[in-house]
Design a protein around this motif. Structure first.
Motif, PDB file in Angstrom:
ATOM      1  N   ILE A  21      32.919  66.857  40.194  1.00 35.95           N
ATOM      2  CA  ILE A  21      31.991  67.229  39.113  1.00 35.95           C
ATOM      3  C   ILE A  21      31.185  66.029  38.662  1.00 35.95           C
ATOM      4  N   THR A  22      31.829  64.841  38.662  1.00 40.90           N
ATOM      5  CA  THR A  22      31.154  63.625  38.185  1.00 40.90           C
ATOM      6  C   THR A  22      30.083  63.161  39.168  1.00 40.90           C
ATOM      7  N   VAL A  23      30.396  63.171  40.441  1.00 39.68           N
ATOM      8  CA  VAL A  23      29.489  62.620  41.458  1.00 39.68           C
ATOM      9  C   VAL A  23      28.399  63.611  41.833  1.00 39.68           C
ATOM     10  N   LEU A  24      28.695  64.915  41.744  1.00 40.69           N
ATOM     11  CA  LEU A  24      27.754  65.939  42.211  1.00 40.69           C
ATOM     12  C   LEU A  24      26.368  65.809  41.610  1.00 40.69           C
ATOM     13  N   PRO A  25      26.221  65.579  40.288  1.00 43.85           N
ATOM     14  CA  PRO A  25      24.854  65.498  39.749  1.00 43.85           C
ATOM     15  C   PRO A  25      24.027  64.386  40.374  1.00 43.85           C
ATOM     16  N   VAL A  70      27.970  65.147  32.534  1.00 37.92           N
ATOM     17  CA  VAL A  70      28.741  63.922  32.459  1.00 37.92           C
ATOM     18  C   VAL A  70      30.118  64.272  31.927  1.00 37.92           C
ATOM     19  N   LEU A  71      31.135  63.688  32.531  1.00 33.98           N
ATOM     20  CA  LEU A  71      32.502  64.012  32.156  1.00 33.98           C
ATOM     21  C   LEU A  71      32.862  63.293  30.854  1.00 33.98           C
ATOM     22  N   GLU A  72      33.421  64.067  29.900  1.00 33.05           N
ATOM     23  CA  GLU A  72      33.785  63.450  28.625  1.00 33.05           C
ATOM     24  C   GLU A  72      34.960  62.493  28.790  1.00 33.05           C
TER      25      GLU A  72
END
Length: 568
Positions: A21-25, A70-72
């Protein structure tokens, strides 16, 4: 075992999913132009390219980007790359300058004006702010002229499971009737989780009981607490301390949890009958006790409380049912025994009663357990009291002739001490009722004698009070009224009712009534006497007048005998 395997897989894949999820964007945020080449056979890439081309065509712009994530709570030695802005007008030279404005621009989010890379400079908390709205713009670095109109986009803070469930309204208190059936509703608790309820299972809660089994159960998803055992007895245990846990991640391993306490009290139902503390009660009472005075208390204990413990008392058998009564003390729930009628030690020295205590409020569910009542025996002993003398009659009437001789006996009063240890009695006259001291009484035998002469014509009745006193205890005194009637004797001569003076004309006729005379007598009868009238002896031979009694009357007529009288 399958559940354990699932939990192990979740623990393995969760970090990889978060990294993805973090790298995908940063990989997919840069818009693709028509000149970009897709990998051969990639239907997914082709589909995404067609979609982005459709968006580009609709917006009529040379560049576009989608929502970023962005991951909290992510922190490290370097700022976090959120994504990259890029326009197809950028030939790869340094002529393009990227500008970022809006929520947190320059403080939380910083853009590399050459590459368009956006970095998060601080650790973010989704529960504090879930998304940020920013505006991106591409301008000519030399002229600062916009190459594209400003475009707004959103950076969403991706949730992680960093909040444990909380019971905001706890601790809880609940009540449920004792002896309730299994599955009876007790109460419902509620926990809240600050994590995202939409994304993942971070806020998916499952409830369980940590303490309080096997008495109570809880439904895992509704948090409704119910009874789990039948016949829970308040009299055995009244209060239960239950610990409830709420765990997120659907209750799986690795989830966070919070607890609360529920104090559950069993409310009372009438499932116990009254029971006398003893089967036999003994009381003693003085025979001169006042009516209505309590002489003793009995107690039927009830394990229930409140209205369910209230009982009423009755005398159901015995030889004193009409002599005694029993009532309930509203405060103590005692049965109070009182005297209804006078007691007499010399007549009856003891009584035996059977009393009953019965619950006032009956619960039909427990009638099969037996009658909600109990009985006990009460023995009452009457004790002798030092009672005052008792006269043989409540009143006395005596008669005496008015000419009775002094010291003659007019009559006698008698009295006795009703106690077993009888005391001698002395008699006296209450002189407040005989101020002239016309009577005397013999202190030993109660004979009343005449002290002064009587005159019926002065006073026909004399009312005196005789006092009887115990010689052993002078405080024991009784009184009785004595009425003395004076009888008449003929001791008064007749008297003319008035003085008479008669007048007669000289030519009066023989037989003419010239005067009517009458007489009275103070003696009885009051209805009147019959008198004999005559002239005085020296007037018997008077040739001029005579007197004649009127038959049936108490009067006499005087009239002349000759036809003519000389004027004298």
């Amino acid at each position: 075992m399958p559940e354990r395997l699932t939990e192990m897989l979740m623990d393995t894949w969760t970090p990889l999913i978060i990294l993805w999820i973090t790298v995908l964007p940063s990989i997919y945020m840069a818009p693709m132009n028509q000149s970009q080449v897709l990998p051969s056979g990639s239907s997914t890439g082709l589909k995404r390219l067609n979609e982005e081309q459709r968006v580009l065509h609709r917006s009529k712009r040379g560049w576009v980007w989608n929502q970023m994530f962005v991951l909290e709570e992510f922190s490290g030695p370097e700022p976090i790359l959120v994504g990259r802005l890029h326009t197809d007008l950028d030939p790869g030279s340094s002529k393009i300058k990227y500008i970022l404005s809006g929520d947190g621009a320059g403080t939380i989010f910083v853009i590399n004006d050459k590459t368009g890379d956006i970095h998060a400079m601080k650790r973010l908390d989704r529960e504090e702010k879930a998304e940020y709205t920013l505006t991106a713009q591409a301008v000519d670095r030399d002229t600062n002229q916009p190459l594209e109109p400003p475009s707004e986009f959103i950076i969403k803070v991706q949730d992680i499971n960093d909040n444990a469930p909380e019971f905001v309204e706890g601790p809880y208190h609940a009540t449920v009737p004792e002896m309730s059936l299994v599955g009876t509703f007790v109460t419902k608790v509620t926990a809240t989780d600050a994590d995202d309820p939409v994304y993942g299972n971070s806020a998916k809660l499952v409830y369980s009981i940590l303490e309080g089994q096997p008495y109570f159960s809880i439904e895992p998803h509704t948090a409704i607490i119910k009874t789990a055992l039948p016949n829970m007895d308040r009299e055995a245990k009244e209060e239960y301390f239950v610990v409830i846990q709420a765990k997120d991640m659907g209750g799986h391993m690795g989830g966070l949890s919070g607890t609360t306490t529920v104090t559950i009290t069993l409310s009372d139902v009438n499932d116990n009958p009254p029971k006398f503390a003893q089967s036999l009660y003994h009381f003693s009472v003085m025979e001169d006790v006042a009516l209505g005075e309590p002489i003793g208390r009995v107690k039927a204990n009830d394990l229930d409380i409140g209205e369910n413990a209230k009982s009423s008392y009755d005398i159901i058998e015995g030889d004193g049912m009409d002599i005694f009564e029993i009532t309930t003390d509203a405060q103590t729930q005692d049965g109070i025994i009182r005297v209804r009628k006078p007691l007499d030690f010399e007549t009856k020295k003891s009584y035996t009663l059977k009393v009953e205590a019965a619950n006032i409020h009956i619960d039909p569910r427990f009638l099969s357990g037996g009658p909600f009542k109990d009985t006990a025996t009460v023995k009452i002993v009457v004790e002798d009291a030092d009672e005052p003398p008792v006269f043989s009659s409540p009143t006395y009437l005596l008669e005496v002739h008015e000419n009775a001789a002094l010291n003659s006996v007019l009559g006698q009063v008698t009295a006795h001490d009703p106690d077993v240890s009888s005391s001698p009695i002395r008699f006296s006259i209450d002189r407040h009722t005989d101020l002239e001291r016309q009577f005397n009484i013999n202190a030993e035998d109660g004979k009343i004698t005449l002290a002064t002469p009587l005159d019926r014509e002065t006073s026909t009745w004399h009312n005196i009070t005789i006092v009887a006193t115990e010689t052993r205890n002078h405080s024991q005194v009784s009184r009785v009224p004595v009425a003395i009637k004076v009888l008449d004797v003929n001791d008064n001569a007749p008297e003319f009712a008035s003085e008479h003076e008669a007048f007669l004309c000289e030519n009066g006729k023989p037989g003419q009534v010239i005067q009517i005379v009458s007489a009275v007598d103070k003696d009885d009868p009051k209805s009147g006497h019959y008198f004999l009238y005559s002239l005085l002896p020296e007037m018997v031979n008077n040739p001029n007048f005579t007197i004649k009694k009127n038959e049936g009357c108490r009067t006499a007529d005087i009239f002349p005998l000759s036809s003519a009288l000389s004027q004298r």
